[in-house]
Enzyme design. Structure first.
Site, mmCIF file in Angstrom:
data_model
loop_
_atom_site.group_PDB
_atom_site.id
_atom_site.type_symbol
_atom_site.label_atom_id
_atom_site.label_comp_id
_atom_site.label_asym_id
_atom_site.label_seq_id
_atom_site.Cartn_x
_atom_site.Cartn_y
_atom_site.Cartn_z
ATOM 1 N N GLY A 186 -10.219 1.389 13.693
ATOM 2 C CA GLY A 186 -9.588 1.644 14.996
ATOM 3 C C GLY A 186 -10.582 2.052 16.075
ATOM 4 O O GLY A 186 -10.518 1.566 17.211
ATOM 5 N N ARG A 240 -2.803 -2.109 -3.118
ATOM 6 C CA ARG A 240 -3.980 -1.288 -2.874
ATOM 7 C C ARG A 240 -3.897 -0.114 -3.832
ATOM 8 O O ARG A 240 -2.905 0.623 -3.840
ATOM 9 C CB ARG A 240 -3.985 -0.782 -1.443
ATOM 10 C CG ARG A 240 -5.113 0.193 -1.229
ATOM 11 C CD ARG A 240 -5.066 0.776 0.157
ATOM 12 N NE ARG A 240 -6.223 1.630 0.350
ATOM 13 C CZ ARG A 240 -6.165 2.833 0.888
ATOM 14 N NH1 ARG A 240 -5.007 3.334 1.293
ATOM 15 N NH2 ARG A 240 -7.263 3.557 1.050
ATOM 16 N N ASN A 299 0.883 -1.165 0.000
ATOM 17 C CA ASN A 299 0.000 0.000 0.000
ATOM 18 C C ASN A 299 0.920 1.213 0.000
ATOM 19 O O ASN A 299 1.434 1.620 1.040
ATOM 20 C CB ASN A 299 -0.885 -0.045 1.248
ATOM 21 C CG ASN A 299 -1.780 1.164 1.362
ATOM 22 O OD1 ASN A 299 -1.732 2.079 0.532
ATOM 23 N ND2 ASN A 299 -2.609 1.188 2.395
ATOM 24 N N HIS A 319 -12.841 3.015 0.798
ATOM 25 C CA HIS A 319 -12.831 1.974 1.842
ATOM 26 C C HIS A 319 -13.528 0.695 1.362
ATOM 27 O O HIS A 319 -13.965 -0.114 2.176
ATOM 28 C CB HIS A 319 -13.595 2.421 3.113
ATOM 29 C CG HIS A 319 -12.847 3.383 3.977
ATOM 30 N ND1 HIS A 319 -13.503 4.224 4.852
ATOM 31 C CD2 HIS A 319 -11.534 3.639 4.130
ATOM 32 C CE1 HIS A 319 -12.620 4.956 5.496
ATOM 33 N NE2 HIS A 319 -11.415 4.619 5.076
ATOM 34 N N ARG A 335 -11.321 15.279 8.809
ATOM 35 C CA ARG A 335 -12.212 15.698 7.728
ATOM 36 C C ARG A 335 -13.596 16.053 8.257
ATOM 37 O O ARG A 335 -14.107 15.398 9.167
ATOM 38 C CB ARG A 335 -12.371 14.589 6.685
ATOM 39 C CG ARG A 335 -11.110 14.255 5.937
ATOM 40 C CD ARG A 335 -11.422 13.314 4.777
ATOM 41 N NE ARG A 335 -10.203 12.776 4.211
ATOM 42 C CZ ARG A 335 -9.899 11.480 4.178
ATOM 43 N NH1 ARG A 335 -10.740 10.579 4.669
ATOM 44 N NH2 ARG A 335 -8.779 11.073 3.643
ATOM 45 N N GLY A 372 -14.113 1.812 15.748
ATOM 46 C CA GLY A 372 -15.188 0.814 15.782
ATOM 47 C C GLY A 372 -14.795 -0.464 16.504
ATOM 48 O O GLY A 372 -15.618 -1.122 17.135
ATOM 49 N N GLU A 401 -8.052 -5.505 5.457
ATOM 50 C CA GLU A 401 -7.936 -5.165 4.039
ATOM 51 C C GLU A 401 -6.781 -5.911 3.375
ATOM 52 O O GLU A 401 -6.894 -6.366 2.239
ATOM 53 C CB GLU A 401 -7.745 -3.653 3.870
ATOM 54 C CG GLU A 401 -8.942 -2.874 4.380
ATOM 55 C CD GLU A 401 -8.692 -1.390 4.453
ATOM 56 O OE1 GLU A 401 -8.702 -0.760 3.389
ATOM 57 O OE2 GLU A 401 -8.480 -0.861 5.557
HETATM 58 P P1 ADP Z 1 -6.745 4.354 9.728
HETATM 59 O O1 ADP Z 1 -8.102 4.805 9.270
HETATM 60 O O2 ADP Z 1 -5.668 5.353 9.516
HETATM 61 O O3 ADP Z 1 -6.410 2.934 9.330
HETATM 62 P P2 ADP Z 1 -7.319 3.245 12.337
HETATM 63 O O4 ADP Z 1 -8.354 2.326 11.780
HETATM 64 O O5 ADP Z 1 -6.110 2.675 12.983
HETATM 65 O O6 ADP Z 1 -6.869 4.349 11.313
HETATM 66 O O7 ADP Z 1 -8.078 4.153 13.414
HETATM 67 C C1 ADP Z 1 -7.461 5.194 14.090
HETATM 68 C C2 ADP Z 1 -8.444 5.742 15.117
HETATM 69 O O8 ADP Z 1 -8.800 4.700 16.025
HETATM 70 C C3 ADP Z 1 -7.872 6.883 15.946
HETATM 71 O O9 ADP Z 1 -8.858 7.889 16.125
HETATM 72 C C4 ADP Z 1 -7.601 6.202 17.280
HETATM 73 O O10 ADP Z 1 -7.688 7.107 18.347
HETATM 74 C C5 ADP Z 1 -8.740 5.209 17.341
HETATM 75 N N1 ADP Z 1 -8.469 4.198 18.336
HETATM 76 C C6 ADP Z 1 -7.513 3.243 18.341
HETATM 77 N N2 ADP Z 1 -7.549 2.540 19.503
HETATM 78 C C7 ADP Z 1 -8.540 3.080 20.259
HETATM 79 C C8 ADP Z 1 -9.071 2.823 21.556
HETATM 80 N N3 ADP Z 1 -8.577 1.863 22.335
HETATM 81 N N4 ADP Z 1 -10.092 3.598 21.991
HETATM 82 C C9 ADP Z 1 -10.590 4.579 21.224
HETATM 83 N N5 ADP Z 1 -10.140 4.880 19.999
HETATM 84 C C10 ADP Z 1 -9.134 4.137 19.514
#
Ligand code: ADP
Length: 414
Positions: free
Chosen positions: A340, A98, A7, A188, A249, A342, A395
């Site tokens: 992250g 990707r 990627n 996505h 965003r 979710g 992914e």
């Molecule tokens: P990307 O979209 O860049 O792949 P991720 O899917 O890793 O990013 O998501 C990043 C987000 O997930 C950030 O806002 C981070 O704070 C949140 N995040 C990661 N771990 C936790 C957690 N334990 N509690 C709350 N938010 C989290």
């Protein structure tokens, strides 16, 4: 098949080495030999690698461009020190990339040949910040492994090519679509597809029977309405800016604001667009950070008003989209959380679900609290007529599997 998944971004490349084939796919036994990323390509690059033992290791190397980065990476993968067990380049049998924008040409993952390269190039205009880097990744892999090694492009937009016309067209003069291909593409796609497939696998349902709303909540966030395995609507649009509130965003805004903000703040339209992409969302609202983890902490421990507000607006927007997708789908089996946020923030999931009791969704608090750090499963009560699930997205795995399928022509589900 040993697949190198790449990627490639502007100064970074994320990678994984995955072993997959039809039997492994059927048994969910794909093996991940190595994963990581190379950052700050162009100078003293920082490389983070995580082997099968799960331990992160950092190192640095002078890598002047994408070609030298991928060359270094291939050398590392085949070095005993990497722990992959691969000892020659010939053991890397295919590369999966990707690619962000496939425009309207690419409805599925494609074996990269001259025509596909031209297609990706034609879409540079639609994704100027991404497609050129993806192309450099393809060029670099070809240089490192030779043109005999098949490479496959897996597009972020492809899954959403099933959107009906009424969902992908903006209500602007139609010739703009015909002349410039201005429409909603959605992004996505690989993630939503991966979540939907995993949900089917976990629940044992047939593809045709599933109606779900998938929520990819990471730094970028998007929702997707999926019926019978196909995306029928999604929240990102012509670019990833539309839809949900994200880390930086804004998501949906009144288009008239562009000119108004430009005039009031003395900015060019390009600067306003950058403001909406990089200074808005959770960061803009809170004035603190785009990181949900920190915002939850600030809200809880410091009672920070704007952190709370940012979280509330984030959750409210997600709930609005879930409601509208329930209408689009005519009801659904489940809302599925990933990304992250979710996958790791029960508090955020609870806030989103709070307003959905009318639709039959009642969270099981204990299950919700448990489902963090890569755990997957149902988080709603047995009586819920609309279920909620946490299903981590993968992914890279889907890119590896698609690469295998495209290269061999074998259709394995998943
Ligand atoms: P990307 O979209 O860049 O792949 P991720 O899917 O890793 O990013 O998501 C990043 C987000 O997930 C950030 O806002 C981070 O704070 C949140 N995040 C990661 N771990 C936790 C957690 N334990 N509690 C709350 N938010 C989290």
């Amino acid at each position: 098949m040993n697949v190198l998944v790449l990627n490639a971004g502007s100064a970074t490349v994320k990678f994984q080495v995955v072993v997959t084939d039809a039997d492994r796919i059927a048994a969910d036994q794909d093996a991940k030999l190595l994963r990581g990323q190379i950052e700050r390509i162009g100078g003293e690059a920082v490389i983070t690698v995580r082997g099968a033992d799960g331990v992160n290791r950092k190192r640095t190397a002078q890598l002047r461009d994408m070609r030298s980065a991928v060359e270094w990476l291939v050398g590392f993968i085949t070095d005993p020190e990497s722990g992959t067990g691969l000892s020659s380049r010939a053991e890397l049998q295919a590369v999966g990339h990707r690619v962000v924008h496939g425009g309207e040409q690419f409805r599925r993952s494609s074996l990269i040949d001259e025509a596909v390269l031209r297609g990706i190039e034609e879409n540079v205009e639609l994704a100027p910040l991404h497609n050129p880097h993806n192309l450099r990744g393809i060029d670099a892999a070809r240089a490192a492994l030779g043109s005999g090694v098949p490479q496959v492009a897996v597009f972020d937009t492809a899954f959403h090519q099933t959107l009906p016309e009424h969902a992908y067209l903006y209500a602007i003069p139609y010739p703009l679509y015909r002349r410039h291909k201005i429409r909603r593409y959605g992004f996505h796609g690989t993630s939503h597809r991966s979540i939907a497939y995993r949900f089917r696998k976990l629940t044992g349902r047939e593809r045709a029977d599933v109606r779900i709303v998938t929520l990819h909540l990471g730094n970028g966030c998007s929702a997707c309405a999926i019926r019978a395995g196909e995306s029928i609507d999604t929240s990102m649009g012509f670019t990833p800016l539309e839809g949900l509130v994200m880390g930086t965003r804004a998501g949906d805004i009144d288009a008239a604001l562009l000119d108004y903000i430009a005039a009031k703040e003395g900015l060019s339209l390009t600067q306003v667009e950058a403001l909406l992409n990089t200074q808005s969302g959770l960061l803009g609202l809170s004035g603190l950070t785009n990181d949900m983890r920190d915002l939850l902490l600030e809200a809880r421990e410091m009672q920070d008003r704007r952190a709370r507000l940012a979280i509330e607006i984030f959750c409210y927007r997600v709930r609005k989209y879930v409601g509208s997708y329930l209408a689009v789908l005519g009801g659904a089996d489940a809302v599925v959380f990933a990304g992250g946020i979710g996958e790791n923030a029960p508090e955020v999931r609870a806030r989103i679900a709070e307003g959905l009791a009318w639709a039959g969704l009642h969270l099981d608090e204990a299950a919700n609290a448990r489902m963090v750090g890569g755990h997957e499963g149902c988080i709603s009560t047995p009586a819920s007529t609309l279920q909620a699930w946490v299903v981590p997205t993968d992914e890279e795995l889907l890119i590896a599997r698609d690469t295998y399928r495209v290269v061999t022509g074998i259709t394995a589900p998943g």
